[in-house]
Scaffold this active site. Sequence first.
Site, PDB file in Angstrom:
ATOM      1  N   LYS A   1       0.862  -1.185   0.000  1.00  9.93           N
ATOM      2  CA  LYS A   1       0.000   0.000   0.000  1.00  9.93           C
ATOM      3  C   LYS A   1       0.894   1.229   0.000  1.00  9.93           C
ATOM      4  CE  LYS A   1      -4.173  -1.921   2.096  1.00  9.93           C
ATOM      5  NZ  LYS A   1      -5.237  -1.750   3.124  1.00  9.93           N
ATOM      6  N   ASP A  42     -13.969   2.465   9.351  1.00 10.16           N
ATOM      7  CA  ASP A  42     -14.234   1.705   8.120  1.00 10.16           C
ATOM      8  C   ASP A  42     -14.196   0.194   8.351  1.00 10.16           C
ATOM      9  OD1 ASP A  42     -14.736   1.485   5.352  1.00 10.16           O
ATOM     10  OD2 ASP A  42     -12.616   1.164   4.947  1.00 10.16           O
TER      11      ASP A  42
END
Length: 511
Positions: A210, A383
């Site tokens: 990432k 999230d």
Amino acid sequence: MALVSLPANHQPCDPLSLPNTRVLRDLANTSSVSVGTRGLAAPPTDATHGDSSSKDAKDREQALIDGFLVLNEGGNASANTSLPLMSKLEALFDHPLYNLPRPPIPEEDWLLRVKAKVESPEKSSQLWVGDTEEDLDAVPWTSDSHTHPPWLRLHLGISRWQLYAHRDANVEPLMEELATQPIVSTVQKSGGTQLKLVMSFSDYGQALFKPMKQDRDQETDYNLYYFSDFERHNAEIAAFHLDRILGYRRVPPVVGRLVNVVTEIKDITTDRKLARTFFNSPVGNVCFYGQCSYYCSTEHAVCGRPAHLEASLALMLPDPALASRRAWRSPWRRSYSRSKKAKWESDPDYCSGVKTTPPYNKGSRLVDFMDLVVLDFLMGNMDRHHYETFEKFGNDTFLLHLDNGRGFGRHSKDEPSILVPLEQCCRIRRSTWLRLRLLSQPPHRLSDVMRASLSQDPLHQVAPLLSEPHLAALDRRLRTVLDAVSRCQERRSKDVGVDDVIYDDMATPAG
């Protein structure tokens, strides 16, 4: 050599072996401390076995926290506050709460085992295939673990209750490998709203990449909805360290790395769709954006400086062909709408329905989820729409704490809605509660041990992974969690005359 996933004969109602409570009393009363390092015992499968409100239990809890400090600091529990940060981290991991003895792990509670004999390579359950064979090492692996690379040893160490053991000797070599091993292949990972890559190493290990998308000190815009936030590479790294400090060990190892986007991505990728998205910025930096649902465009490109890019690399879990995983929808999932609210946001009695719904109606699943709630609240991660478990172990297993990139977005504001599940259910496991109390005390202050742990990451040499305001927010949020538990205890004692908030995963049936 072949890897196999053995069948799990353990049934949800089978009793699990637990450490004798005498060991815990010994930890509080003995004049010296000597305990094993196998980690926590398997939690009891029946929630009714987990209630404990006796004065003896509460006295033992305080002795486990305070008594150990007195024993190790020569009668001065505050002496440890002046220790160097790394010494504080070591002292934390040496604490009895992180070294509770556990029984040997049954064969069926290992996720994977090595098949001693394979008649021919074609019959192996694991087929190793590389795009560029000349870059891949020969495979000299046998059933002897000393021949295995670190990532494989860690995979073989996954059990019913944790990804890796406390003080697992495989973690440090694995982190070193993720940070330094030559990358031989890079492709996009399908799915998701943001750019992710799968990087392969010469020893057949793989990591999830990432990229850095914004400066570490940049706070999330208050006008953005949680589902519009960027994922942060440093949040993934910090989540691994925080998860380990909390004693969970449910986040796969993650390390920071400075990646050359030309030689370690563009030049070696076989993914044509990814290769087509590379371009040079007006100032000469090499950029790319890949393909994904939302944030993959020239406006959201990630760029090297000029070719080097910070990123997080997380160990990939075993291939689903060997160890399939099940995704569970979070009962407290948000609406992901700008105008609608989820049911739990307006129904204060929402948890009563959850408690009667499988798999939350028995075993440790509810308190497992509360562990995840605590982690998310400390990080500020809104999230958490799903979580995963290994299918082999059914409902009696730990939750995988994956996808933490939207944590640590804001330090100046806490998000109380993340803590709603804990406040509605008023349930938390004793081992978690005790460790949180321990981390709230100056000798083991959460911000201090996090600072020390993160300083071991390679990217710390560039800049601290978390800014000081983020570290201070951890201490503030920890106090909020403990206050929430205290309010639950007071409310339950007043309403039903018993404090059943603490799920006792540290007790054993009498006899």
